[in-house]
Scaffold this active site. Structure first.
Site, PDB file in Angstrom:
ATOM      1  CB  ALA A   1      21.547  51.202   9.454  1.00  0.00           C
ATOM      2  CD  GLU A   2      18.232  47.908   9.343  1.00  0.00           C
ATOM      3  OE1 GLU A   2      17.902  47.598   8.348  1.00  0.00           O
ATOM      4  OE2 GLU A   2      19.499  48.234   9.222  1.00  0.00           O
ATOM      5  CB  THR A   3      14.969  51.067  15.704  1.00  0.00           C
ATOM      6  OG1 THR A   3      15.889  52.335  15.551  1.00  0.00           O
ATOM      7  CG2 THR A   3      14.337  50.664  16.954  1.00  0.00           C
TER       8      THR A   3
ATOM      9  CG  MET B   1      15.133  46.678   7.089  1.00  0.00           C
ATOM     10  SD  MET B   1      14.899  46.803   5.242  1.00  0.00           S
ATOM     11  CE  MET B   1      16.108  45.795   4.686  1.00  0.00           C
TER      12      MET B   1
END
Length: 262
Positions: free
Chosen positions: A45-47, A68
């Site tokens: 979902a996020e790095t 984001m």
């Protein structure tokens, strides 16, 4: 180019629980299009990417599609990498981010995120979101994300989302939170992001910037226990402090290694 890569499960004390995030330390910033490609290849979902400037650590978060403005689980994962792997000895970490300076305090294996409060206000539910839900909420609010309130925990567990319909709306960079009072905790939630490669985010720290002030008012409490009811499940200890919220959680390192960009 060879870069270190760490994958951490955040908001959990068990491997394969919580929300997986990748963390990539950098000596200097790389082009944004390369950061997006790395995030897409990581397929979580996020790095989180960070550059340590000495007094503050510049932190940025990328999904496989966009950068984001705020991300809780990848911030927690970064603090975990700094303290448990990279030898960062301070019990207070200051991150410089798109959402201002964010502080994470470390107490053994518990990380406390000091985040901005985003109290949601009453809103109208877009028809596309309404049509994508198998059950309609009893209240609709909005901050960055839509916050849909339901009567009971079983509604949150059992709801189904028609992705084909939901993907017709673009809430960039927001999403759809569904929430209710918990059976064995104060409140529960799930989080969905239209048009994202990962529809349901397993555990969403930033969503609790809205959930904490809402449920604090509803329950008449400043300290609460929350569960995010994805398949992986996440546990969050929450404190309402007016214009700020504290979100506490644990993390486990899943893997360490390297990535190569050429």
């Amino acid at each position: 180019m060879k870069l270190a890569l760490y994958q951490v499960d955040a908001f959990t004390d068990k491997i394969f629980g919580g929300n997986p995030a990748c963390v990539v330390p950098l000596e200097q910033w790389l082009p944004d299009d390369l950061l997006l490609k790395i995030a897409g290849e990581n397929a979580v979902a996020e790095t989180a990417f960070f550059v340590d400037n000495g007094d503050k650590i510049h932190l940025r978060w990328f999904t496989p599609e966009i950068e984001m403005d705020l991300c809780g689980h990848a911030t927690l994962a970064t603090a975990h990498v700094l303290t448990s792997i990279l030898g960062y000895t301070s019990d207070t970490i200051i991150f410089h981010t798109l959402s201002g300076d964010l502080t994470v305090t470390v107490d053994n294996d518990l990380y406390t995120l000091d985040f901005p409060s985003r109290k949601p206000t009453n809103a109208l539910l877009p028809e596309i979101i309404k049509n994508a839900l198998s059950k309609q909420p009893i209240a609709v609010l909005k901050s960055r994300d839509f916050v849909l309130v339901y009567e009971q925990e079983s509604d949150i567990r059992n709801i189904t989302i028609n992705r084909q319909i939901l993907d017709q709306i673009n809430l960039d960079p927001g999403g759809v939170i569904i929430t209710a009072k918990g059976d064995n905790c104060d409140f529960v939630s799930r989080f969905f992001t239209p048009q994202a490669s990962i529809l349901e985010d397993p555990v969403t720290g930033s969503a609790h910037c809205s959930l904490i002030p809402y449920w604090s008012e509803q329950l008449g409490k400043t300290e609460m226990l929350a569960l995010q009811l994805s398949d992986r499940v996440g546990t969050l200890f929450c404190i309402n402090r007016g214009d700020r919220v504290l979100i506490k959680g644990k993390a486990k390192t899943y893997s360490t290694g390297f990535l190569y960009t050429d």
